[in-house]
Design a protein around this motif. Structure first.
Motif, short mmCIF file in Angstrom:
data_model
loop_
_atom_site.label_atom_id
_atom_site.label_comp_id
_atom_site.label_asym_id
_atom_site.label_seq_id
_atom_site.Cartn_x
_atom_site.Cartn_y
_atom_site.Cartn_z
N VAL A 142 0.68 27.71 8.22
CA VAL A 142 0.74 26.87 9.42
C VAL A 142 -0.51 27.05 10.28
CG1 VAL A 142 2.02 28.56 10.84
CG2 VAL A 142 2.21 26.12 11.33
N LYS A 143 -1.05 28.26 10.33
CA LYS A 143 -2.22 28.51 11.17
C LYS A 143 -3.46 27.79 10.64
CE LYS A 143 -0.18 31.18 14.15
NZ LYS A 143 -0.02 30.77 15.56
N LEU A 144 -3.54 27.58 9.32
CA LEU A 144 -4.69 26.90 8.71
C LEU A 144 -4.28 25.54 8.17
CD1 LEU A 144 -6.28 29.93 6.79
CD2 LEU A 144 -6.87 29.05 9.06
N GLU A 145 -3.26 24.93 8.76
CA GLU A 145 -2.75 23.65 8.29
C GLU A 145 -3.83 22.57 8.22
OE1 GLU A 145 -0.48 20.57 6.94
OE2 GLU A 145 0.14 22.68 7.05
N ASP A 146 -4.65 22.47 9.24
CA ASP A 146 -5.68 21.42 9.27
C ASP A 146 -6.66 21.56 8.10
OD1 ASP A 146 -4.51 20.40 11.51
OD2 ASP A 146 -5.93 21.31 12.92
N GLU A 147 -7.02 22.80 7.76
CA GLU A 147 -7.95 23.00 6.66
C GLU A 147 -7.29 22.79 5.30
OE1 GLU A 147 -7.48 25.01 9.16
OE2 GLU A 147 -9.41 25.50 10.11
N LEU A 148 -6.03 23.18 5.18
CA LEU A 148 -5.36 23.15 3.89
C LEU A 148 -4.76 21.78 3.55
CD1 LEU A 148 -3.46 26.56 4.18
CD2 LEU A 148 -5.39 26.08 2.67
N ILE B 97 0.86 -1.19 0.00
CA ILE B 97 0.00 0.00 0.00
C ILE B 97 0.89 1.23 0.00
CG2 ILE B 97 -1.83 1.24 1.19
CD1 ILE B 97 -2.70 -1.49 0.19
N ARG B 98 0.71 2.09 -0.98
CA ARG B 98 1.45 3.34 -1.05
C ARG B 98 0.48 4.50 -0.81
NH1 ARG B 98 6.52 1.05 -1.19
NH2 ARG B 98 7.07 0.19 -3.23
N LEU B 99 0.85 5.39 0.13
CA LEU B 99 0.01 6.56 0.38
C LEU B 99 0.17 7.57 -0.75
CD1 LEU B 99 0.47 7.31 4.20
CD2 LEU B 99 -1.55 6.42 3.05
N LEU B 100 -0.92 8.21 -1.08
CA LEU B 100 -0.91 9.27 -2.07
C LEU B 100 -1.12 10.61 -1.36
CD1 LEU B 100 -3.11 7.68 -4.86
CD2 LEU B 100 -0.65 8.05 -4.94
N PRO B 101 -0.15 11.51 -1.40
CA PRO B 101 -0.33 12.80 -0.72
C PRO B 101 -1.45 13.59 -1.36
CG PRO B 101 1.64 12.85 -2.07
CD PRO B 101 1.15 11.43 -2.08
N PRO B 102 -2.28 14.24 -0.55
CA PRO B 102 -3.38 15.04 -1.12
C PRO B 102 -2.85 16.35 -1.68
CG PRO B 102 -3.34 15.27 1.26
CD PRO B 102 -2.28 14.27 0.92
N ALA B 103 -3.58 16.92 -2.62
CA ALA B 103 -3.26 18.26 -3.12
C ALA B 103 -3.60 19.27 -2.03
CB ALA B 103 -4.04 18.56 -4.38
N ARG B 104 -2.67 20.16 -1.76
CA ARG B 104 -2.90 21.17 -0.73
C ARG B 104 -3.98 22.14 -1.19
NH1 ARG B 104 -0.27 22.10 3.89
NH2 ARG B 104 -0.28 24.19 4.81
N GLY B 105 -4.79 22.59 -0.24
CA GLY B 105 -5.85 23.52 -0.56
C GLY B 105 -5.32 24.84 -1.09
N LEU B 106 -6.09 25.48 -1.93
CA LEU B 106 -5.71 26.76 -2.51
C LEU B 106 -6.04 27.90 -1.54
CD1 LEU B 106 -7.10 26.32 -6.14
CD2 LEU B 106 -4.90 25.57 -5.21
N ILE B 107 -5.30 28.98 -1.67
CA ILE B 107 -5.62 30.21 -0.95
C ILE B 107 -5.85 31.29 -2.00
CG2 ILE B 107 -4.89 31.88 0.78
CD1 ILE B 107 -3.06 29.81 1.97
N GLN B 108 -6.96 31.99 -1.88
CA GLN B 108 -7.35 33.00 -2.87
C GLN B 108 -7.49 34.37 -2.21
OE1 GLN B 108 -11.13 31.32 -3.98
NE2 GLN B 108 -10.25 30.12 -5.65
#
Length: 648
Positions: free
Chosen positions: A209-215, A59-70
């Protein structure tokens, strides 16, 4: 009881049928097994022979795409870009040293780099992939893919890496991401397994870093078949990761770009707040830096250049910088005096140019004094002696309480790093900090924003927004998350009498628009954008009596780091406030000459939604100077909003 012959015969026939059925079932099972064995031994012999040689499923983990900031208009200010990289897994590599030696024929690598790579591989778990090289070119990536059969455990992969398309415009607000370090993992009690992926990037400072959980998003996975040499043979299944949330900020990319360019080469900061909802539409710190360099791995010379720069480009002066607010603090002292009832708008004090208090002479900035001044004139002339008189009568505790009510000495809750609380000093504060009692001279200094008083550009902008609206405006940076709007707070009215607020606003209006206002030269002519403001100049050195006697040395003759700070705060339109602005220029000299024109131009850009007409400026040479400044800029064009889930 004995059975009859007929019963015995029927029983025998029943048993025979059961035996026959059982035999048919057994024959069927044997036939199926035979067919399966034939398939395995003859038709799929090569496949199973290969599997028997050591193939396994992983099983290989696939890193998610980081959320965008607009920005507020949907312009991407933090996105993702394609990135080719290669990793090595010790468990699959076998003889790691031999694999690295062969790998060096494909990817140029110094002896030191190879040694560091081997040390990192041995330090990590055998099943943890280790980054060998990042940001490969397409030819390098293709060459690795072709040589994969001779490089067990080596995996060339295509992924996404963080990018900041606006470069330094938002560097201090957004911060940047970087590889996950052991220090990062040590701070997390149960780290997400995706954090151990070599290519994974984690927020380091700022909103990242402050919005790490969301991003961050959620990892995906793929099942792959590998042979005994660790080479991937095929992908059995794949479940893509879930991209992080798209965060829409309150900032305007074009205004931010203009504000940073308008600050130019100064060591300075500017903050623009929409007073109607608390939206921070621009928050700039100059000079800035390119956060992309940190994502890609900043070079030693580049990092040393940033660290040794006397203007401190890595410091976010807008929220981390704490400065004596100088005369911009006078609205605080005036409102504290008015609210106490000890003075009123018509109370007058005489300013001879200085005031003798407890055996010490406290000077006004104007050597000859201002004569008799009232509340409004005390602001328009920025008379220091007026505030010395007020401070003696009301005391520091009332001044400190008003400062906190207006947002100074308060840490504002924003997703940014190292936000300062500033200092709104009172008796208890000095006793706790220095184990000393408060002195009258401390109150005199504090009354004009000197001494122990410290405020950030953000706090000064909040103070101005509250004076302009009479409400407890709270700044905010996040407008929506994944399209869901963040509710706008209903700002409660300040516990300050409306007449007193009108007096303070009238004084700020006179600063800009009266014939003797200290910032008249920076006024706005357009009546629909009439501006009210307050200058400030804060000393960073003591002026001795001997120096006053022979003449105070001008800022231009002093070394840069010993010059006064230049400050300015303002809001507009005067009759219906929309924006509040603060500007601090470190060691800039006079607030009216240096900070006020910068703040005026930024405020006008916000009001006009772009470069304002030159007719908004006085026709006294100002228009030519402004045009020259604009001609030197490379402004961001009108943006086109991006798709909220696009990978940029």
């Amino acid at each position: 009881m004995r059975k009859s012959q007929r019963e015995i015969a029927e029983s025998s026939r029943s048993i025979s049928r059961r035996v026959l059925m059982l035999g048919v079932i057994q024959a069927s099972v044997v036939a199926v097994l035979g067919l399966k064995l034939r398939s395995m031994q003859i038709e799929r012999a090569d496949e199973y022979r290969m599997l028997s040689d050591g193939n396994s499923v992983k099983i290989r983990l696939l890193p998610p795409a980081r959320g965008l900031i607009q920005d507020r208009n949907g312009v991407v200010i933090a996105g993702n870009e394609q990135n080719y990289h290669v990793t090595l897994t010790r468990e699959d590599a076998g003889d790691v040293s031999a694999v690295v030696a062969r790998l060096r024929h494909v990817i140029p690598m110094t002896d030191r780099q190879a040694a560091d790579l081997l040390a990192e591989i041995r330090k990590r778990s055998a099943v943890t992939p280790v980054m060998v090289a990042d940001r490969l070119s397409w030819p390098e990536f293709s060459s690795l893919a072709l040589n994969a059969p001779s490089l067990p455990g080596v995996s060339p992969e295509a992924g996404l890496s963080r990018s900041y398309p606006r470069g330094g415009d938002f560097a201090h607000v957004l911060g940047y991401v970087g590889p996950v370090s052991d220090f990062d993992l040590a701070k997390i009690e149960n780290p997400d397994p995706v954090l151990r992926l070599p290519e994974f990037q984690l927020g380091k400072v700022g909103m990242e870093v402050k919005l790490e959980d969301e991003l961050r998003g959620k990892a995906g996975a793929r099942r792959v078949e590998v042979n005994s040499a660790g080479r991937e043979m095929r992908e059995l299944s794949r479940q893509e990761g879930q991209q992080g949330a798209t965060v829409q900020t309150t900032m305007d990319a074009r205004l931010q770009n203009f504000a940073l360019q308008r600050l130019g080469s100064e060591s300075a900061a500017a903050v623009v707040i929409d007073v109607t909802n608390g939206d921070i539409v621009a928050i700039a710190s100059a000079p800035s830096f390119d956060p992309n360099k940190f994502v890609r791995g900043i070079s030693g010379p580049d990092y040393r250049a940033l660290m040794s720069h006397d203007h401190r480009p890595l410091a976010d002066k807008s929220v981390q910088g704490a400065y004596p607010p100088g005369s911009t603090f006078k609205m605080v002292t005036l409102l504290a005096g008015l609210e106490s009832g000890i003075i009123n708008p018509g109370t007058r004090f005489f300013c001879p140019g200085s005031l003798q208090i407890a055996g010490r002479k406290f000077h006004c900035w104007r050597k000859g004094g201002h004569g008799t001044v009232d509340a409004v004139n005390s602001l328009s002339h920025s008379c220091d002696v007026y505030y010395y008189e007020v401070a003696q009568r009301i005391g520091i505790d009332r001044i400190a309480a008003m400062a906190r009510k207006l947002g100074i000495g308060v840490r504002h809750d924003l997703p940014m790093s190292a936000i300062t609380e500033g200092i709104a000093p009172d008796r208890d504060w000095k006793r706790a900090r220095y184990k000393q009692e408060w002195q009258l001279g401390d109150s005199i200094n504090a009354s004009i924003g000197q001494g122990y008083v410290l405020a950030s550009p953000l706090q000064l902008a909040v103070m101005t927004a509250r004076v302009a609206t009479g409400r407890a405006v709270e700044p905010r940076l996040v407008r929506a998350v994944d399209g869901v709007p963040v509710p706008v707070k209903e700002f409660a009215p300040l516990d300050i009498h409306p007449l007193n607020l009108r007096t303070a606003r009238a004084g700020m209006d006179a600063v800009m628009n009266s014939d003797s206002g200290t910032a008249r030269r920076a006024r706005i002519l357009a009546p629909e954008w009439r501006m009210a403001g307050k200058t400030g100049t804060s000393q960073v050195r003591n002026i001795t009596a001997a120096e006053r006697a022979r003449g105070v040395i001008s800022n231009d003759q002093l070394p840069w780091n010993r010059r006064d700070h230049a400050l300015f705060v303002c809001f507009a339109p005067f009759d219906s406030p929309r924006y509040a602005v603060s500007v601090v220029v470190e060691h800039g000299g006079g607030g009216s000459a240096v900070a006020a024109p910068i703040a005026r131009d930024i405020l006008l850009f916000a009001l006009a939604g772009g470069l304002p007409p030159l007719s908004a400026y006085p026709d006294d040479g100002t228009r030519a100077k402004v045009q020259a400044i604009w001609d030197s800029m490379v402004l961001m064009p009108e943006p086109k909003p991006q798709n909220s889930r696009a990978k940029v």
